[in-house]
Design an enzyme around this catalytic site. Structure first.
Site: not given
Length: 299
Positions: A92, A106, A258-260
């Site tokens: 991404s 994007h 709980g991703g970075r």
């Protein structure tokens, strides 16, 4: 053909390298890499270019996470994923230019597969790209959408109109009742007719982004601007933040599971401003933007 996650990962790593090289070539500044590991399995490479001559900030992120079981938030909507191990990978990127006449862009492409012994794998591709101008130029919008249409054509005449509409519908700020930008392509849950076809389309979208965006950057990056244009750019960047934190499924999913956080919020502009009840001067270029970003057929 059986889905080949290793083949997809190889492409995604090459795509990240290629995009960083192309953006660096335009700007002159390097990307700084931050390699990270995920406690539950997997990791990624976050790369950021900051305070360049052309790009105030550009982030290109690769991630590949895997685990023995899906989080409950994911299986609630897709019960067929319960009890399966999974892999999710993608690239991404978000580019926030310095010059207000250069639009923000994007893009992302991603692959997901969930497996369990004795059962067919569940898999799909997703992705797309979209453009967020501050000052509208019809030739830029036409080039952006023509590039999107042309990369879709080998996969069927109906592909571009379908994914353009999905993009227009997705990048919409309901609380403002306005589009985020002029759209592009958006697709998800793509798994027909077969793996090879879907993978080829995902590659076309990933590779097509630079063809769509970089000519616009080159055309606008030297346009003179002043405090007024910069002021308006920072105000409009607020819409970008609002969309990402309120409506974007990927951002919300990442934060809720709980991703970075640093990688998830890499899409945020480095500077932004809000102004209560801002109204652009009637008849000004700033006032023209609201009409420019209305959904239309650019081709």
């Amino acid at each position: 053909m059986k889905p080949d996650a290793a083949q997809v990962k190889t492409f995604l790593l090459q795509l990240q390298d290629s995009l960083c090289q192309q953006l660096s070539a335009v700007d002159g500044a390097p990307f700084i890499e931050d390699a990270w590991q995920r406690e539950g399995g997997g990791g990624g490479r976050s790369r950021v270019l900051r305070e360049g001559r052309v790009f105030e900030q550009a982030g290109v992120n690769f991630s590949h996470v895997h685990g023995d079981a899906m989080p409950a938030s994911a299986t609630a909507h897709r019960p067929e994923l319960a009890g399966r191990s999974f892999e999710a990978m993608g690239v991404s990127l978000v580019v926030h230019p310095l010059n207000p006449y250069v639009p923000t862009s994007h893009a992302n492409v991603r692959f997901f597969i969930a497996e369990k012994p004795g059962a067919d794998p569940v898999w799909w591709f997703g992705g797309g790209f979209d453009l967020t101008p501050y000052y509208g130029f019809e030739e830029d919008a036409v080039h952006w959408h023509r590039t999107a249409r042309d990369l879709c054509l080998p996969f069927g005449e109906e592909v571009y109109p379908r994914y353009k509409k999905w993009c227009d519908d997705y990048f919409y700020l309901k609380h403002r009742q306005e589009q985020r930008g002029i759209g592009g392509l958006f697709f998800d849950d793509l798994n027909t007719p077969d793996f090879d076809h879907c993978f080829a389309f995902m590659q076309a979208v990933g590779n097509g982004y630079a063809d769509a965006y970089l000519p616009i950057v080159e055309r606008r990056k030297a346009t003179p601007y002043g405090e007024r244009e910069r002021h308006f750019q920072l105000y409009r960047r607020g819409r970008y933040v609002e969309f990402n934190l309120v409506w974007d499924r990927g951002t919300l999913f990442g934060l809720q599971t709980g991703g970075r956080t640093e990688s998830i919020l890499m899409s945020m502009p480095p500077l932004v401003r809000w102004e209560y009840d801002y109204q652009p001067e009637p008849g000004s270029p700033e006032a023209a933007l609201s009409e420019f970003i209305q959904v239309r057929d650019w081709l």
